[in-house]
Design a protein around this motif. Structure first.
Motif: not given
Ligand code: ASP
Ligand code: MG
Length: 408
Positions: A151, A182, A209, A259
């Motif tokens: 990343g 999310d 993310k 998570q």
């Protein structure tokens, strides 16, 4: 006119058609009169495939050779994007990390940027060119190629923006910004217009993310205005990540992070002596494993139970390390739970408002979710819950703080 740095991730340059679409986004920024520097990732799943290839050849590839291999992915994208721009009559030139003197330390696979010499890029811009730089890679003072960690192209882009004092660093990706949570868990999740660097860092650390953490750290340090936006919806302005402003504190909670990749280790019957926790957790730290939520219960007869979480990927190694240490210090038993997950709320408003934690706990209780343990920082509260309860927990907390509703 100022400089704009644009970064395009792997999914944005996954094939020829997408690379041509990216060229159009670059061109429209140019037409607005900006000098444009572009950082790109490797096409699609290229990096994953290169890692697989290496492992097929050698189970433990040498880090230097691994970087030599992985850096090729980005070199393909920069050349292709330059060609796409040239096909549109735009003067463009591609550069590898070493060519723009993206200097890093020697830590192959997770190198840190030390310094960038902006003269090569300035020269290209002065000649009216679009400069395209390979993300994720750099060079040590001895001339070795390094990579910045998975990343890492975000970090390349922000470092370029800092070096060039860019007006903005636009991170183009496959989502339209940073969301309250999310959207796969809560379809009503809302896109945030703005969040602070610190909130973004917490969310990144909690596995949301969003952006490579290091990129946000650099953006914060050099005050680079960062924007996360979608390659596929270029008209939308995405989310701005900026310095904290006083009005941000009005909002108690900005986002909820979920998570899954957690595991808990319980060490039971630990002798209650000074230094024991340090010994136990020190052994885990020495194995380079990040320990997160730590809990100590006082049990009877001078014995304690100590539990803590580690990333699930590190569980095996952590377990073996703890077992060894537990024997040494005379603890009774080590147990493992890998069906654990973490739900967290993040918001700078927590600094100045009380009662936020109580509201979170109540919402979880009403949803029938049992909290196994809790950890907090100044702008974050995390609760460990059973993995099976995670989605229900996220929905309950998202509802409690009315995050789906636009702010008045
Ligand atoms: N290509 C690298 C990776 O897949 C870097 C990046 O995408 O930012 O991790
Ligand atoms: Mg990528």
């Amino acid at each position: 006119m100022g400089v704009v740095v644009q970064k395009f991730g792997g999914s944005s340059v996954a094939d020829a058609a997408k690379i041509k679409a990216v060229a159009q986004i670059v061109l429209s920024e140019r037409r607005r009169g900006h000098d444009v520097v572009v950082a790109v990732s490797a096409m699609g799943k290229t990096t994953d495939n290169l890692i697989k290839l290496a492992r097929e050849i050698n189970e433990r590839p040498h880090p230097r050779e691994m970087d030599m291999l992985l850096a090729t992915g980005e070199q393909i994208s920069i050349a292709c994007l330059a060609m796409a721009l040239q096909a549109e009559g735009c003067d463009a030139v591609s550069f590898t990390g070493p060519q723009v003197r993206m200097m890093t330390d020697e830590a192959h696979g997770k190198a840190k940027i030390l310094q960038i010499d902006d003269s090569v890029l300035r020269e290209a811009l002065d000649q009216g060119k679009v400069a395209i730089v390979a993300g994720f890679q750099g060079m040590t003072p001895r001339g070795e190629i390094t990579t910045l960690g998975r990343g890492g192209s975000d970090t390349t882009a922000v470092a370029l923006a800092a070096a060039l004092k860019a007006d903005v660093c636009d991170i183009y990706t496959d989502v339209d910004g940073v969301f309250t949570t999310d959207p796969r868990i809560v379809p009503e999740a809302r896109k945030l217009e703005r969040i602070s660097y610190d909130e973004c860092l917490e969310l990144a650390a909690l596995g949301a993310k969003v952006l490579h953490s290091r990129s946000v750290e650099i953006a914060k340090k050099f005050r680079v205005p960062l924007r996360v936006r979608s390659t596929f919806l270029p008209a939308s302005l995405g989310t701005m990540i900026v310095e904290e402003t006083p009005d941000m504190e009005e909002i108690l909670v900005s986002g909820v992070a979920a998570q899954r990749s957690e595991a808990k280790i319980n060490v039971l019957g630990v002798p209650d002596r000074p230094g024991i926790a340090g010994e136990l957790l020190g052994a885990v730290a020495d194995a380079n494993i990040n320990v997160d939520v730590i809990l100590q219960n006082v049990a009877a007869d001078g014995l304690n139970d100590i539990s803590f979480t580690v990333p699930r990927d590190d569980l095996r190694e952590a377990y073996e390390t703890v077992q060894r240490k537990a024997k040494e210090i005379g603890a009774r038993e080590v147990k493992v739970d890998d069906k654990i997950a973490k739900v967290s709320i993040v918001g700078v408003g927590m600094r100045t408002h009380s009662g936020v934690a109580a509201r979170m706990f109540r919402a979880l209780a009403q949803a029938g979710v049992n909290i196994e343990s809790i950890s907090t920082s100044e702008i974050k509260i995390s609760c460990l819950v059973a993995e099976a309860d995670l989605e229900r927990a996220v929905r309950a907390v998202h509802d409690e703080f009315r995050l789906a509703q636009a702010l008045a």
